[in-house]
Design a protein around this motif. Sequence first.
Motif, PDB file in Angstrom:
ATOM      1  N   LYS A 134      42.359  45.465  32.018  1.00 43.64           N
ATOM      2  CA  LYS A 134      42.835  44.206  32.582  1.00 43.64           C
ATOM      3  C   LYS A 134      41.637  43.415  33.094  1.00 43.64           C
ATOM      4  O   LYS A 134      40.540  43.952  33.272  1.00 43.64           O
ATOM      5  N   ALA A 135      41.862  42.134  33.336  1.00 44.11           N
ATOM      6  CA  ALA A 135      40.761  41.308  33.831  1.00 44.11           C
ATOM      7  C   ALA A 135      41.283  40.221  34.761  1.00 44.11           C
ATOM      8  O   ALA A 135      42.390  39.695  34.576  1.00 44.11           O
ATOM      9  N   ILE A 136      40.466  39.903  35.743  1.00 40.18           N
ATOM     10  CA  ILE A 136      40.700  38.759  36.627  1.00 40.18           C
ATOM     11  C   ILE A 136      39.739  37.662  36.205  1.00 40.18           C
ATOM     12  O   ILE A 136      38.551  37.921  35.971  1.00 40.18           O
ATOM     13  N   ILE A 137      40.233  36.459  36.078  1.00 38.44           N
ATOM     14  CA  ILE A 137      39.370  35.325  35.768  1.00 38.44           C
ATOM     15  C   ILE A 137      39.421  34.330  36.918  1.00 38.44           C
ATOM     16  O   ILE A 137      40.481  34.085  37.495  1.00 38.44           O
ATOM     17  N   ARG A 138      38.255  33.834  37.290  1.00 37.30           N
ATOM     18  CA  ARG A 138      38.177  32.827  38.348  1.00 37.30           C
ATOM     19  C   ARG A 138      37.324  31.657  37.883  1.00 37.30           C
ATOM     20  O   ARG A 138      36.223  31.852  37.358  1.00 37.30           O
ATOM     21  N   LYS A 139      37.817  30.472  38.073  1.00 37.28           N
ATOM     22  CA  LYS A 139      36.992  29.290  37.881  1.00 37.28           C
ATOM     23  C   LYS A 139      36.281  29.048  39.203  1.00 37.28           C
ATOM     24  O   LYS A 139      36.928  28.894  40.240  1.00 37.28           O
ATOM     25  N   ILE A 140      34.946  29.022  39.186  1.00 38.97           N
ATOM     26  CA  ILE A 140      34.193  29.032  40.435  1.00 38.97           C
ATOM     27  C   ILE A 140      33.294  27.807  40.605  1.00 38.97           C
ATOM     28  O   ILE A 140      32.368  27.823  41.396  1.00 38.97           O
ATOM     29  N   ASN A 141      33.555  26.744  39.879  1.00 39.79           N
ATOM     30  CA  ASN A 141      32.736  25.540  40.030  1.00 39.79           C
ATOM     31  C   ASN A 141      32.767  25.040  41.462  1.00 39.79           C
ATOM     32  O   ASN A 141      33.824  24.977  42.100  1.00 39.79           O
ATOM     33  N   ASN A 142      31.595  24.672  41.971  1.00 38.12           N
ATOM     34  CA  ASN A 142      31.471  24.123  43.333  1.00 38.12           C
ATOM     35  C   ASN A 142      32.049  25.074  44.378  1.00 38.12           C
ATOM     36  O   ASN A 142      32.462  24.647  45.455  1.00 38.12           O
ATOM     37  N   GLU A 143      32.077  26.342  44.068  1.00 38.44           N
ATOM     38  CA  GLU A 143      32.617  27.337  44.995  1.00 38.44           C
ATOM     39  C   GLU A 143      31.505  27.798  45.922  1.00 38.44           C
ATOM     40  O   GLU A 143      30.499  28.343  45.468  1.00 38.44           O
ATOM     41  N   ASP A 144      31.649  27.555  47.220  1.00 39.27           N
ATOM     42  CA  ASP A 144      30.596  27.935  48.161  1.00 39.27           C
ATOM     43  C   ASP A 144      30.864  29.276  48.817  1.00 39.27           C
ATOM     44  O   ASP A 144      30.113  29.698  49.676  1.00 39.27           O
ATOM     45  N   LEU A 145      31.939  29.936  48.435  1.00 39.87           N
ATOM     46  CA  LEU A 145      32.271  31.239  48.991  1.00 39.87           C
ATOM     47  C   LEU A 145      32.314  32.273  47.872  1.00 39.87           C
ATOM     48  O   LEU A 145      33.179  32.228  47.010  1.00 39.87           O
ATOM     49  N   GLU A 146      31.357  33.190  47.882  1.00 34.04           N
ATOM     50  CA  GLU A 146      31.286  34.211  46.853  1.00 34.04           C
ATOM     51  C   GLU A 146      31.818  35.535  47.382  1.00 34.04           C
ATOM     52  O   GLU A 146      31.784  35.803  48.576  1.00 34.04           O
ATOM     53  N   THR A 147      32.296  36.356  46.459  1.00 35.85           N
ATOM     54  CA  THR A 147      32.757  37.693  46.842  1.00 35.85           C
ATOM     55  C   THR A 147      31.809  38.739  46.284  1.00 35.85           C
ATOM     56  O   THR A 147      31.083  38.497  45.317  1.00 35.85           O
ATOM     57  N   SER A 148      31.818  39.907  46.901  1.00 39.39           N
ATOM     58  CA  SER A 148      31.003  41.027  46.426  1.00 39.39           C
ATOM     59  C   SER A 148      31.917  42.112  45.880  1.00 39.39           C
ATOM     60  O   SER A 148      33.123  41.919  45.750  1.00 39.39           O
ATOM     61  N   SER A 149      31.344  43.269  45.550  1.00 42.26           N
ATOM     62  CA  SER A 149      32.115  44.338  44.932  1.00 42.26           C
ATOM     63  C   SER A 149      33.304  44.727  45.807  1.00 42.26           C
ATOM     64  O   SER A 149      33.187  44.792  47.034  1.00 42.26           O
ATOM     65  N   PRO A 150      34.442  44.974  45.201  1.00 39.94           N
ATOM     66  CA  PRO A 150      35.685  45.165  45.962  1.00 39.94           C
ATOM     67  C   PRO A 150      35.810  46.540  46.601  1.00 39.94           C
ATOM     68  O   PRO A 150      35.119  47.491  46.240  1.00 39.94           O
ATOM     69  N   ILE A 151      36.724  46.608  47.567  1.00 38.83           N
ATOM     70  CA  ILE A 151      37.153  47.861  48.167  1.00 38.83           C
ATOM     71  C   ILE A 151      38.553  48.140  47.625  1.00 38.83           C
ATOM     72  O   ILE A 151      39.406  47.246  47.640  1.00 38.83           O
ATOM     73  N   ILE A 152      38.786  49.346  47.138  1.00 41.18           N
ATOM     74  CA  ILE A 152      40.045  49.668  46.463  1.00 41.18           C
ATOM     75  C   ILE A 152      40.914  50.542  47.353  1.00 41.18           C
ATOM     76  O   ILE A 152      40.444  51.537  47.919  1.00 41.18           O
ATOM     77  N   TYR A 153      42.189  50.169  47.456  1.00 46.60           N
ATOM     78  CA  TYR A 153      43.162  50.939  48.238  1.00 46.60           C
ATOM     79  C   TYR A 153      44.327  51.328  47.332  1.00 46.60           C
ATOM     80  O   TYR A 153      44.658  50.606  46.390  1.00 46.60           O
ATOM     81  N   PHE A 154      44.948  52.462  47.647  1.00 44.36           N
ATOM     82  CA  PHE A 154      46.060  52.955  46.831  1.00 44.36           C
ATOM     83  C   PHE A 154      47.234  53.330  47.725  1.00 44.36           C
ATOM     84  O   PHE A 154      47.059  53.912  48.804  1.00 44.36           O
ATOM     85  N   SER A 155      48.428  52.965  47.265  1.00 44.25           N
ATOM     86  CA  SER A 155      49.644  53.300  47.991  1.00 44.25           C
ATOM     87  C   SER A 155      50.271  54.548  47.385  1.00 44.25           C
ATOM     88  O   SER A 155      50.679  54.545  46.217  1.00 44.25           O
ATOM     89  N   ASN A 156      50.361  55.608  48.164  1.00 44.94           N
ATOM     90  CA  ASN A 156      51.033  56.823  47.696  1.00 44.94           C
ATOM     91  C   ASN A 156      52.540  56.646  47.627  1.00 44.94           C
ATOM     92  O   ASN A 156      53.241  57.450  47.019  1.00 44.94           O
TER      93      ASN A 156
END
Length: 252
Positions: free
Chosen positions: A96-118
Amino acid sequence: MKKVIVIFILLFLLSCQGKKKYTKTGKETEKIEVYNKTITTENLVQLAKINCKQETSDLSNYILNCENFNISNTIIEGVDKNRYELITIAFYDIEKAIIRKINNEDLETSSPIIYFSNTSKNYVIFFPINGDNHFGWKLYLYKNKVLYPLGQRVMYWKPEYEESTTNYSDILNIYESNDNILVEVPNKYIIKNDNDYKNYPNYSDGKYYEKGDNLYYEFSMSKIEYYKKYKNGLFEGDYNKMINNKVIDLIK
């Protein structure tokens, strides 16, 4: 004399009615405000944080190797002169993939933290927002092989934590409650007045509550779409679903 008494009684009743109406309205308003700022935490189910190994230390480009999948991202300079971020999540049986259009985006994200629901067996993917004084996230739900953007939030670190080594994953807890995902943040770390975030109108999703020493941000898992489009022209969501449903064209 009787007329005077009748008039006096009428005036008294009208006066009482007016006071009653004002008091009732005031109390109802107060109840609404208090209700919106409180939350029941007895039935919250905490999600488990998944241990993943990061291959690179670059904030903007990363590869995460987790037990059942891996996550990587790349920045695409499209032929339409727009910039996109493609985040690929590769499971054993599906990619799967997430796509983001980031033009003029002044807020960047870094590598995610993953959580799982049992309980629900869903994954929650927490993308921290980078910045010296920013604190916030983009939140995704992986459910039934579909990626859903749950919402995003921006706030500010308190001055004493702006240059500290405080780590998102060390201070956050993610919970599930009915059809909601909640992010719990200790209020000692952040400025909590939402009025301070008016510069980021697209980053104020989720309901906001307070209880004790913690702040809670609640995001609904019901009636959610697999993509979001914002007023500033940016968008994000499940790339595969967006392509298959002709929401966007294939990014080249």
